[in-house]
Design a protein around this motif. Structure first.
Motif, short mmCIF file in Angstrom:
data_model
loop_
_atom_site.label_atom_id
_atom_site.label_comp_id
_atom_site.label_asym_id
_atom_site.label_seq_id
_atom_site.Cartn_x
_atom_site.Cartn_y
_atom_site.Cartn_z
N THR A 79 81.86 -22.33 30.92
CA THR A 79 80.83 -21.60 30.16
C THR A 79 79.72 -21.32 31.17
O THR A 79 79.03 -22.25 31.59
CB THR A 79 80.30 -22.47 29.00
OG1 THR A 79 81.36 -22.71 28.07
CG2 THR A 79 79.13 -21.81 28.30
N ARG A 112 81.73 -13.79 27.60
CA ARG A 112 80.45 -14.05 26.95
C ARG A 112 80.29 -13.18 25.72
O ARG A 112 79.97 -12.02 25.87
CB ARG A 112 79.31 -13.79 27.93
CG ARG A 112 79.44 -14.56 29.22
CD ARG A 112 78.42 -14.14 30.25
NE ARG A 112 77.06 -14.44 29.83
CZ ARG A 112 75.98 -13.94 30.42
NH1 ARG A 112 76.10 -13.11 31.44
NH2 ARG A 112 74.78 -14.23 29.98
N PRO A 113 80.44 -13.74 24.53
CA PRO A 113 80.86 -15.11 24.23
C PRO A 113 82.39 -15.21 24.22
O PRO A 113 83.08 -14.23 24.44
CB PRO A 113 80.30 -15.33 22.82
CG PRO A 113 80.43 -13.98 22.18
CD PRO A 113 80.18 -12.97 23.30
N GLY A 127 77.64 -18.39 27.13
CA GLY A 127 77.07 -18.60 28.46
C GLY A 127 75.69 -17.98 28.61
O GLY A 127 75.21 -17.28 27.72
N ILE A 149 70.93 -14.25 27.78
CA ILE A 149 71.77 -14.24 26.57
C ILE A 149 71.30 -13.05 25.74
O ILE A 149 70.23 -13.10 25.14
CB ILE A 149 71.64 -15.55 25.77
CG1 ILE A 149 71.95 -16.76 26.65
CG2 ILE A 149 72.57 -15.51 24.55
CD1 ILE A 149 71.63 -18.10 25.98
N GLN A 153 75.39 -10.22 22.80
CA GLN A 153 76.20 -11.45 22.89
C GLN A 153 75.97 -12.35 21.68
O GLN A 153 76.91 -12.96 21.15
CB GLN A 153 75.88 -12.19 24.19
CG GLN A 153 76.37 -11.46 25.42
CD GLN A 153 75.72 -11.95 26.70
OE1 GLN A 153 74.93 -12.90 26.70
NE2 GLN A 153 76.02 -11.29 27.81
N THR A 168 77.22 -24.37 25.26
CA THR A 168 76.25 -23.46 25.85
C THR A 168 75.76 -24.06 27.17
O THR A 168 75.97 -25.25 27.44
CB THR A 168 75.02 -23.27 24.93
OG1 THR A 168 74.36 -24.53 24.78
CG2 THR A 168 75.41 -22.73 23.58
#
Ligand SMILES: [Mn+2]
Length: 276
Positions: A79, A112-113, A127, A149, A153, A168
């Motif tokens: 991740t 991601r994701p 991530g 992020i 995402q 995460t």
């Protein structure tokens, strides 16, 4: 550092039979640290063949293979964090949309994701994180905006519905982990306000996802302290320590969703070879 990754294969679906896996916090490219504990995993948890690494990975994946060859570990799923070679990784993930990409014998980078299944459990990987040391880094050399992020995402992560485990790199905002709360409250490294604001926004993205997917357990790295805690509704967080520090490695039972943090330092001391 340029890693020089190539793609061995990619996979749209990851479904593992493992009943127990290792989960490891930040590695920061620290091969020496991996060499120190990799041989101990066989004694500690001979059934464990898979590691989920929760970001600030940035390691040479081919060198990683050599380290895990002598162990039972056959898969490392990453991740991604904030300090990553995004200049290489983003194009590589973009060329295989929605797929996990294998970049060495054992190493897989998760998109991601990403949603994977392990031991019958749903695992969501989200991530990215904000770099509080952004001001000390140079864009395109050791920092990339890709660490963020994004809202896209977040939406994609939420769209997949409820899950059991959320992995995460970033901490959630309003964390119940006392050790992480202390760092955020006291800012012991003296990071500048603008960096802290970006960091808060990043944690809020994790919180949005976590609330929506209702994972019973969230595991993250990034904060460089280990600890655990639970929200009033029972959802738990485990924060993993960084490379070279306690709490960098946990063992996750997929049936109970219990995370055991083995006393790795004691184990390494007790098993250190007596010869040079
Ligand atoms: Mn980080």
């Amino acid at each position: 550092m340029r890693v020089g990754m190539r793609v061995f294969e990619s996979a749209a679906n990851v479904d593992l039979p493992d009943r127990r896996v290792a989960v490891s916090g930040d590695w920061h490219g620290n091969l020496g640290w991996l060499r120190a504990w990799a041989p101990a995993i066989r004694r500690l948890a001979p059934d464990v063949t898979t590691i989920f690494q929760v970001g600030d990975w940035w390691v040479d994946p081919v060198a990683t293979d050599a380290i895990f060859t002598a162990t039972e570990i056959t898969r490392v799923f990453v991740t991604l964090g904030n300090h990553e070679a995004w200049g290489e990784i983003t194009p590589l993930l973009a060329a295989h949309p929605g797929q996990a990409v294998r970049v060495s014998e054992v190493t897989w980078l998760l998109p991601r994701p990403s949603r994977v299944r392990v031991g019958g459990r749903g695992v969501l990987s989200l991530g990215g994180a904000a770099s509080v040391d952004r001001l000390w880094r140079v864009e395109g050399r050791d920092w990339w905006p890709d660490e963020e992020i994004t809202d896209e995402q977040v939406a994609a992560a939420i769209a997949g519905g409820p899950t059991d485990v959320l992995l995460t790199h970033e901490s959630p905002e309003g964390t119940p982990v006392p050790e992480v709360g202390d760092v955020l409250r006291t800012n012991p490294q003296g990071w500048p306000d603008a960096a802290l604001e970006a960091s808060t926004r990043s944690r809020q993205q994790v919180t949005r996802v976590w609330g929506a997917v209702d994972a019973a357990l969230l595991v993250h790295g990034h904060m460089h302290v280990a600890g655990s805690g639970a929200l009033p509704d029972g959802r738990r967080v485990v924060a993993l320590g960084r490379d070279g520090f306690p709490g960098n490695l946990g063992l996750l039972d997929l049936e109970t969703l219990h995370m055991e943090i083995p006393p790795l330092f004691e184990i390494l001391t007790a098993t250190r070879p007596t010869h040079d």
